[in-house]
Design a protein around this motif. Structure first.
Motif, mmCIF file in Angstrom:
data_model
loop_
_atom_site.group_PDB
_atom_site.id
_atom_site.type_symbol
_atom_site.label_atom_id
_atom_site.label_comp_id
_atom_site.label_asym_id
_atom_site.label_seq_id
_atom_site.Cartn_x
_atom_site.Cartn_y
_atom_site.Cartn_z
ATOM 1 N N ASP A 62 0.820 -1.209 0.000
ATOM 2 C CA ASP A 62 0.000 0.000 0.000
ATOM 3 C C ASP A 62 0.857 1.262 0.000
ATOM 4 N N LYS A 63 2.014 1.199 0.648
ATOM 5 C CA LYS A 63 2.890 2.364 0.762
ATOM 6 C C LYS A 63 3.767 2.568 -0.472
ATOM 7 N N MET A 64 3.998 1.514 -1.235
ATOM 8 C CA MET A 64 4.947 1.581 -2.349
ATOM 9 C C MET A 64 4.303 2.172 -3.600
ATOM 10 N N LYS A 65 5.104 2.904 -4.342
ATOM 11 C CA LYS A 65 4.660 3.526 -5.591
ATOM 12 C C LYS A 65 5.368 2.842 -6.750
ATOM 13 N N GLY A 66 4.724 2.828 -7.908
ATOM 14 C CA GLY A 66 5.361 2.327 -9.107
ATOM 15 C C GLY A 66 4.530 1.272 -9.810
ATOM 16 N N HIS A 67 4.959 0.963 -11.029
ATOM 17 C CA HIS A 67 4.336 -0.072 -11.851
ATOM 18 C C HIS A 67 5.221 -1.310 -11.769
ATOM 19 N N VAL A 68 4.613 -2.488 -11.935
ATOM 20 C CA VAL A 68 5.363 -3.744 -11.824
ATOM 21 C C VAL A 68 5.157 -4.574 -13.086
ATOM 22 N N PHE A 69 6.266 -5.097 -13.620
ATOM 23 C CA PHE A 69 6.244 -6.034 -14.740
ATOM 24 C C PHE A 69 6.810 -7.341 -14.206
ATOM 25 N N SER A 70 6.038 -8.404 -14.329
ATOM 26 C CA SER A 70 6.430 -9.674 -13.720
ATOM 27 C C SER A 70 6.527 -10.773 -14.760
ATOM 28 N N GLY A 72 6.711 -14.201 -13.795
ATOM 29 C CA GLY A 72 6.704 -15.250 -12.773
ATOM 30 C C GLY A 72 7.032 -14.673 -11.411
ATOM 31 N N LEU A 73 6.940 -15.500 -10.412
ATOM 32 C CA LEU A 73 7.131 -15.045 -9.032
ATOM 33 C C LEU A 73 8.551 -14.581 -8.727
ATOM 34 N N ASN A 74 9.535 -15.225 -9.322
ATOM 35 C CA ASN A 74 10.921 -14.910 -8.985
ATOM 36 C C ASN A 74 11.520 -13.820 -9.852
ATOM 37 N N GLU A 75 10.736 -13.276 -10.757
ATOM 38 C CA GLU A 75 11.274 -12.287 -11.674
ATOM 39 C C GLU A 75 10.285 -11.145 -11.857
ATOM 40 N N SER A 76 10.194 -10.296 -10.858
ATOM 41 C CA SER A 76 9.308 -9.142 -10.906
ATOM 42 C C SER A 76 10.155 -7.886 -10.814
ATOM 43 N N TYR A 77 9.841 -6.922 -11.679
ATOM 44 C CA TYR A 77 10.625 -5.699 -11.766
ATOM 45 C C TYR A 77 9.726 -4.480 -11.702
ATOM 46 N N PHE A 78 10.258 -3.407 -11.095
ATOM 47 C CA PHE A 78 9.588 -2.123 -11.231
ATOM 48 C C PHE A 78 9.840 -1.658 -12.654
ATOM 49 N N THR A 79 8.821 -1.089 -13.273
ATOM 50 C CA THR A 79 8.950 -0.595 -14.637
ATOM 51 C C THR A 79 8.560 0.869 -14.698
ATOM 52 N N THR A 80 9.202 1.582 -15.590
ATOM 53 C CA THR A 80 8.858 2.986 -15.796
ATOM 54 C C THR A 80 7.745 3.123 -16.821
ATOM 55 N N TRP A 81 7.364 2.025 -17.453
ATOM 56 C CA TRP A 81 6.344 2.058 -18.498
ATOM 57 C C TRP A 81 4.938 2.072 -17.920
ATOM 58 N N THR A 82 4.075 2.787 -18.622
ATOM 59 C CA THR A 82 2.644 2.788 -18.324
ATOM 60 C C THR A 82 1.958 1.888 -19.354
#
Length: 162
Positions: A62-70, A72-82
């Motif tokens: 809830d506190k974190m900001k950003g978009h996530v591209f995943s 699978g479970l072990n490979e999730s990244y914050f992304t700058t893309w909308t």
């Protein structure tokens, strides 16, 4: 919280030790009962810990900001893309020639590069097709960390790679 887990662990170890010490004296029926009760206690302890972790992860998400591209479970990244960035990429990708698609690569706004090979264009083509169909669930793109947590409640949001 940890005291509860450690307490359950100590109880389980004591129960198992008593079972081993009395193994020759005990009847098979009583061993089965003791074993079942220790398994139930262990399962209950793990379930409680999982539930507590999920609540903790939800507060963090809830506190974190950003978009996530995943991927699978072990490979999730914050992304700058909308979503619009994904749609623009999909349009450009779909307009490429077949030869260019074999050489195509992108990072989807993450720190990792994704690419096709000279033999296989499915990795990026599947993503482009899903984005073109406005199917962001199969692409595993999440507009917020909270949305990511709803899909993967057992994953610590602190483990999302930058």
């Amino acid at each position: 919280m940890w005291l509860t887990v450690v307490g359950f662990g100590i109880v389980i170890v004591i129960i198992l030790s008593l079972i081993l010490l009395n193994q020759n004296k005990a009847k098979p029926e009583s061993e089965t009962t003791s074993f079942q009760s220790s398994v139930k206690a262990s399962y209950s302890s793990q379930k409680n810990q999982d539930e507590e972790n999920q609540k903790k992860y939800a507060k963090e998400a809830d506190k974190m900001k950003g978009h996530v591209f995943s991927v699978g479970l072990n490979e999730s990244y914050f992304t700058t893309w909308t979503k619009n960035d994904f749609k623009e990429w999909a349009n450009k990708y779909n307009a490429m020639s077949l030869d260019d698609k074999h050489k195509a690569k992108t990072n989807f706004g993450t720190s990792k590069t994704y690419s096709n090979t000279s033999i296989d264009i499915k990795p990026l083509s599947n993503t482009a097709d899903s984005v073109s169909a406005n199917d962001f669930k199969s692409v595993e793109y999440f507009e917020t960390v909270k949305d990511f947590h709803k899909a993967y409640p057992a994953v610590n949001p602190d483990d999302i790679k930058k």
